[in-house]
Design an enzyme around this catalytic site. Structure first.
Site, PDB file in Angstrom:
ATOM      1  N   GLY A 172      -5.874  -0.375  -3.681  1.00 19.50           N
ATOM      2  CA  GLY A 172      -6.971  -1.270  -3.709  1.00 19.50           C
ATOM      3  C   GLY A 172      -7.473  -1.874  -5.002  1.00 19.50           C
ATOM      4  O   GLY A 172      -8.474  -2.267  -5.153  1.00 19.50           O
ATOM      5  N   SER A 174     -12.720  -3.929  -9.571  1.00 20.42           N
ATOM      6  CA  SER A 174     -12.477  -3.357  -8.351  1.00 20.42           C
ATOM      7  C   SER A 174     -12.932  -1.744  -8.662  1.00 20.42           C
ATOM      8  O   SER A 174     -12.860  -1.250  -9.413  1.00 20.42           O
ATOM      9  CB  SER A 174     -11.052  -3.141  -7.975  1.00 20.42           C
ATOM     10  OG  SER A 174     -10.344  -4.420  -7.824  1.00 20.42           O
ATOM     11  N   VAL A 209      -0.895  -3.689   3.456  1.00 22.06           N
ATOM     12  CA  VAL A 209      -1.438  -2.504   4.618  1.00 22.06           C
ATOM     13  C   VAL A 209      -1.124  -3.075   6.029  1.00 22.06           C
ATOM     14  O   VAL A 209      -1.034  -2.195   7.029  1.00 22.06           O
ATOM     15  CB  VAL A 209      -2.786  -1.852   4.376  1.00 22.06           C
ATOM     16  CG1 VAL A 209      -2.688  -0.905   3.108  1.00 22.06           C
ATOM     17  CG2 VAL A 209      -3.813  -2.738   4.331  1.00 22.06           C
ATOM     18  N   TYR A 245     -23.163  -9.172   6.870  1.00 24.77           N
ATOM     19  CA  TYR A 245     -21.961  -8.024   6.566  1.00 24.77           C
ATOM     20  C   TYR A 245     -21.265  -8.123   8.062  1.00 24.77           C
ATOM     21  O   TYR A 245     -20.113  -7.795   8.122  1.00 24.77           O
ATOM     22  CB  TYR A 245     -22.636  -6.776   6.278  1.00 24.77           C
ATOM     23  CG  TYR A 245     -21.574  -5.930   5.864  1.00 24.77           C
ATOM     24  CD1 TYR A 245     -20.985  -6.226   4.501  1.00 24.77           C
ATOM     25  CD2 TYR A 245     -21.170  -4.896   6.392  1.00 24.77           C
ATOM     26  CE1 TYR A 245     -20.321  -5.378   4.061  1.00 24.77           C
ATOM     27  CE2 TYR A 245     -20.106  -3.806   5.831  1.00 24.77           C
ATOM     28  CZ  TYR A 245     -19.621  -4.304   4.447  1.00 24.77           C
ATOM     29  OH  TYR A 245     -18.812  -3.300   4.124  1.00 24.77           O
ATOM     30  N   LYS A 273     -16.442  -1.206   9.540  1.00 26.13           N
ATOM     31  CA  LYS A 273     -16.719  -0.051   8.667  1.00 26.13           C
ATOM     32  C   LYS A 273     -17.161   1.243   9.504  1.00 26.13           C
ATOM     33  O   LYS A 273     -17.127   2.274   9.539  1.00 26.13           O
ATOM     34  CB  LYS A 273     -17.901  -0.398   7.829  1.00 26.13           C
ATOM     35  CG  LYS A 273     -17.366  -1.167   6.630  1.00 26.13           C
ATOM     36  CD  LYS A 273     -16.358  -0.576   5.750  1.00 26.13           C
ATOM     37  CE  LYS A 273     -15.843  -1.216   4.658  1.00 26.13           C
ATOM     38  NZ  LYS A 273     -14.840  -1.017   3.748  1.00 26.13           N
TER      39      LYS A 273
END
Ligand code: NAP
Length: 259
Positions: free
Chosen positions: A14, A20, A66, A156, A163
């Site tokens: 990531g 980051s 991924v 969001y 999440k």
């Protein structure tokens, strides 16, 4: 130079650039003596991440999207050759379509919903399955989450739902992997200006509101998130698994704040 991760090898997924969260974590891991392997997603990011890897003296910088199981298999095979024993894994990856982070949540398309779930939540399961055979002396897997998993944070949206799935996955993985001495945790970071965060409509308004209402009256520094990641990867956290650790200047406790 610290010693908390001396002798440990860490895989960090990531790092896209210097902003980051994964870059801050990688820097802190190196400071604490870890040997580092980084990944990048596709050719577009290769040069940048290779440069950052060279700066951090990473032993390897490998390709891994991924969402591609072939990439995960190749990653595990490459690591098996070069770093056959992994001690720590950091999963700092998320993605959702920009329109799903600006329109009302009810307008989320099936494709957008599934994409956010795949990249931001399922990938933790897939990465864990691919690399845990290399965690032969146990170790730690840490992912990054946000308060939008349990509270409604404007715009969001689909990422909050992803999440929530990510945090539940942390608990199930912790249960599966505990007998192998592998701990799995999430860090719930406060808002930080990164490339991903800029994709969320009105992110700077959220940042300002959180900074003024958080008990510490300031925003979250990526270095604070990184130090929590060091703790979780270190033997100091040997009894900690299945947890979501908040590093957000305390904002998660605020009910109604009037600054
Ligand atoms: P970032 O620098 O943009 O990092 C996100 C990373 O995910 C990038 O390296 C990106 O690679 C990677 N990624 C996306 N799709 C991928 C895929 N299919 N395969 C492999 N890698 C992929 O932003 P960040 O803020 O540091 O985000 C890191 C984590 O922290 C995320 O889980 C995020 O939700 C979480 N978090 C962020 C905040 C915040 O306010 N910034 C707060 C709490 C939690 P490319 O750039 O190549 O696409």
């Amino acid at each position: 130079m610290g010693e908390l991760l001396r002798g440990k090898t860490a895989l960090v997924l990531g790092v896209a650039n210097k902003w980051s969260i994964a870059y801050a974590i990688s820097s802190a891991f190196v400071r604490e003596g870890a040997s580092l392997v980084l990944t990048y997603q596709g050719e577009r990011q290769r040069e940048t991440v290779e440069e950052l890897g060279a700066e951090l003296k990473a032993s390897e910088v490998l390709n891994c999207d991924v969402t591609r199981s072939g990439d995960l298999d190749t990653l595990a095979a490459s690591l098996n050759q070069s770093s056959p024993v992994l001690d720590a894994v950091v999963h700092s990856i998320a993605f959702a379509n920009k329109e799903d982070l600006s329109h009302p949540f009810i307008e989320t398309s099936r494709e957008g919903y599934l994409l956010a779930q795949e990249v931001s939540a399922y990938s933790l399961v897939a990465v864990s399955r691919a690399v845990t055979p290399l965690m032969k002396r146990g170790g730690s897997i840490t992912t990054l989450t946000y308060l939008g998993s349990t509270r409604v944070v404007q715009n969001y949206n689909v990422m909050g739902v992803a999440k929530a799935a990510l945090e539940a996955s942390v608990r199930y993985l912790a249960s599966d992997l505990g007998s192998a001495g592998i701990r799995v945790n999430a860090i719930s970071a406060g808002p930080i200006k990164t490339a991903s965060a800029r994709g969320i409509k009105d992110f700077s308004k959220v940042l300002d509101a959180v900074s003024s209402l958080a008990p510490l009256r300031r925003s979250t520094d990526p270095a604070e998130v990184a130090d929590a990641a060091v703790f979780l990867a270190s033997d100091l956290a040997r009894g900690v698994t299945g947890n979501t650790v908040f590093v957000d200047a305390g904002f998660q406790i605020v009910g109604l704040g009037l600054s």
